[in-house]
Motif scaffolding. Structure first.
Motif, short mmCIF file in Angstrom:
data_model
loop_
_atom_site.label_atom_id
_atom_site.label_comp_id
_atom_site.label_asym_id
_atom_site.label_seq_id
_atom_site.Cartn_x
_atom_site.Cartn_y
_atom_site.Cartn_z
N UNK A 145 9.17 15.04 22.77
CA UNK A 145 10.38 14.37 23.22
C UNK A 145 10.20 12.86 23.11
N UNK A 146 11.21 12.20 22.59
CA UNK A 146 11.24 10.75 22.61
C UNK A 146 10.93 10.06 21.31
N UNK A 147 10.25 10.72 20.37
CA UNK A 147 9.96 10.06 19.11
C UNK A 147 9.62 11.11 18.05
N UNK A 148 9.63 10.67 16.82
CA UNK A 148 9.25 11.52 15.70
C UNK A 148 8.39 10.70 14.75
N UNK A 149 7.65 11.40 13.88
CA UNK A 149 6.76 10.70 12.95
C UNK A 149 6.78 11.39 11.60
N UNK A 150 6.70 10.60 10.54
CA UNK A 150 6.63 11.13 9.18
C UNK A 150 5.47 10.46 8.45
N UNK A 151 4.89 11.19 7.51
CA UNK A 151 3.70 10.73 6.80
C UNK A 151 4.01 10.54 5.32
N UNK A 152 3.40 9.51 4.74
CA UNK A 152 3.51 9.28 3.29
C UNK A 152 2.14 8.91 2.75
N UNK A 153 1.75 9.54 1.65
CA UNK A 153 0.52 9.18 0.93
C UNK A 153 0.88 8.06 -0.02
N UNK A 154 0.38 6.85 0.25
CA UNK A 154 0.78 5.69 -0.56
C UNK A 154 -0.11 5.47 -1.77
N UNK A 155 -1.37 5.90 -1.69
CA UNK A 155 -2.25 5.82 -2.86
C UNK A 155 -3.45 6.74 -2.64
N UNK A 156 -4.10 7.10 -3.76
CA UNK A 156 -5.23 8.01 -3.69
C UNK A 156 -6.18 7.72 -4.84
N UNK A 157 -7.48 7.81 -4.58
CA UNK A 157 -8.49 7.63 -5.60
C UNK A 157 -9.63 8.60 -5.33
N UNK A 158 -10.61 8.61 -6.19
CA UNK A 158 -11.69 9.57 -6.07
C UNK A 158 -12.41 9.41 -4.73
N UNK A 159 -12.19 10.35 -3.82
CA UNK A 159 -12.84 10.33 -2.51
C UNK A 159 -12.15 9.51 -1.46
N UNK A 160 -11.09 8.80 -1.81
CA UNK A 160 -10.42 7.95 -0.83
C UNK A 160 -8.91 8.01 -0.96
N UNK A 161 -8.22 7.55 0.06
CA UNK A 161 -6.75 7.56 0.04
C UNK A 161 -6.24 6.54 1.04
N UNK A 162 -4.96 6.21 0.90
CA UNK A 162 -4.27 5.35 1.87
C UNK A 162 -3.00 6.06 2.30
N UNK A 163 -2.78 6.11 3.61
CA UNK A 163 -1.60 6.77 4.15
C UNK A 163 -0.81 5.84 5.05
N UNK A 164 0.45 6.19 5.26
CA UNK A 164 1.32 5.43 6.14
C UNK A 164 2.13 6.39 6.99
N UNK A 165 2.30 6.07 8.25
CA UNK A 165 3.07 6.89 9.18
C UNK A 165 4.21 6.04 9.75
#
Length: 345
Positions: A246-266
């Protein structure tokens, strides 16, 4: 499949298994390493002791708040003594946000924050309080609070401003306290009883305690429900338990990815009412980890990560949004996490 690809795949699978095992071992805190309030009992200790048979359907009717806590996460019962935050540096309000005090800001125990008809122990306005330390850590201090008159634990989540500090024990060693040698559940030492005075209270209240262990910056949080003389009777129909999202929601996006690593945003979005704080739980399906994070603070708990607002982005108007980002590591597969969002209004 080439002879080179097969060993690499096996190595990847083995590495993922090692990561999962390591997370499990980190999360499997030993039962004799922690403690909680036992008189009046904390919410999680009370549930654990009243319902040894956690699948007993009678709990749903006789003890509905324990039932909902068990349904949310059984670990809140079998690790009743493990509600801990490390390296708080005495800034408890920064680590444990309003609305999350009973669960200590730990997603495992989030259902303890839900208001409702928790079992309450009858006490007088002067009463004794005792906690149990299974590992005999001693104490840098135990700070004991009682909610102010007018707070209603049946309908309200606990905030720091609802509390009055009534006792600060200061530091003391683990020696000289009574033991319980014949009790397999409580096999450490009892701290107390400490005499607590809470004049002017009537009806239901919460006794809240913060114990900082004496051996390290380890901090434990506990809510005990009590009933002082007087006050209105409990409602005959329990109020509905608030939905955890209740009160909020969240969504995820994969903004970049490389061998063994990644960057995400919520992206975090408030619901139909303003919020003063939020916490987003990310459950990764493939053992991913979070390293550097910005616009939020993050706490790991096994394979689950809980991100909370920082001081400049917790207040959101109705329908407003904010974002936080992070970089992390993955191995084998990088599936999107399952998100849940809890807001403080």
């Amino acid at each position: 499949m080439s002879s080179v690809a097969l060993p690499r795949r096996l190595l990847a699978v083995a590495a993922m298994a090692l990561i999962a095992l390591t997370a499990l071992l980190i999360d499997a805190r030993p039962a004799d390493a922690h403690g909680s309030a036992i008189d009046p009992p904390s919410r999680h200790y009370g549930c654990a002791t009243r319902w040894v048979d956690w699948l007993n359907p009678a709990m749903k009717v006789q003890d509905p708040m324990c039932w909902q806590a068990y349904q949310a996460n059984p670990a809140a019962m079998w690790t009743w003594n493990g509600l801990i935050q490390d390296n708080v540096n005495n800034d408890h309000q920064a680590r444990v946000p309003d609305g999350h005090l009973c669960g200590g800001g730990d997603d495992t125990y989030a259902a303890l924050d839900n208001p409702g008809l928790w079992r309450a122990q009858n006490v007088n306005n002067t009463f004794s309080w005792t906690m149990h330390d299974q590992a005999r850590h001693g104490s840098a201090y135990i700070r004991i609070y009682v909610t102010k008159q007018g707070f209603n634990p049946v309908t309200q989540r606990l905030r720091w401003s609802d509390l009055e500090l009534v006792k600060d024990t200061g530091a003391f060693p683990d020696s000289g306290w009574p033991t319980r040698p014949n009790d397999p559940l409580l096999n450490g030492v009892d701290y107390g009883p400490f005499q607590i005075s809470a004049p002017g209270r009537t009806g239901r209240h919460i006794v809240y305690a913060v114990w900082r262990a004496g051996h390290a910056d380890q901090n434990y949080y506990m809510c005990s429900d009590v009933r002082f003389p007087g006050g209105p009777p409990d409602p005959t129909t329990p109020p509905p338990t608030p939905a955890p999202n209740a009160g909020c929601s969240a969504t995820y996006a994969l903004t970049s990815q490389w061998n063994g690593g990644y960057q995400g945003e919520v992206k975090v979005t408030a619901g139909s009412s303003p919020v003063t704080g939020w916490a987003v739980t990310l459950r990764f399906p493939d053992g991913q980890t979070i390293g550097q994070i910005w616009n939020a603070s993050v706490t790991p708990d096994g394979g689950t990560w809980t991100a909370r607002n920082v001081n400049y982005n917790g207040n959101l108007a109705a329908g407003a949004s904010t974002t936080f980002g992070f970089v992390g590591q993955w191995l084998g597969t990088n599936g999107a996490p399952t998100l849940s969002c809890t807001a403080t209004s």
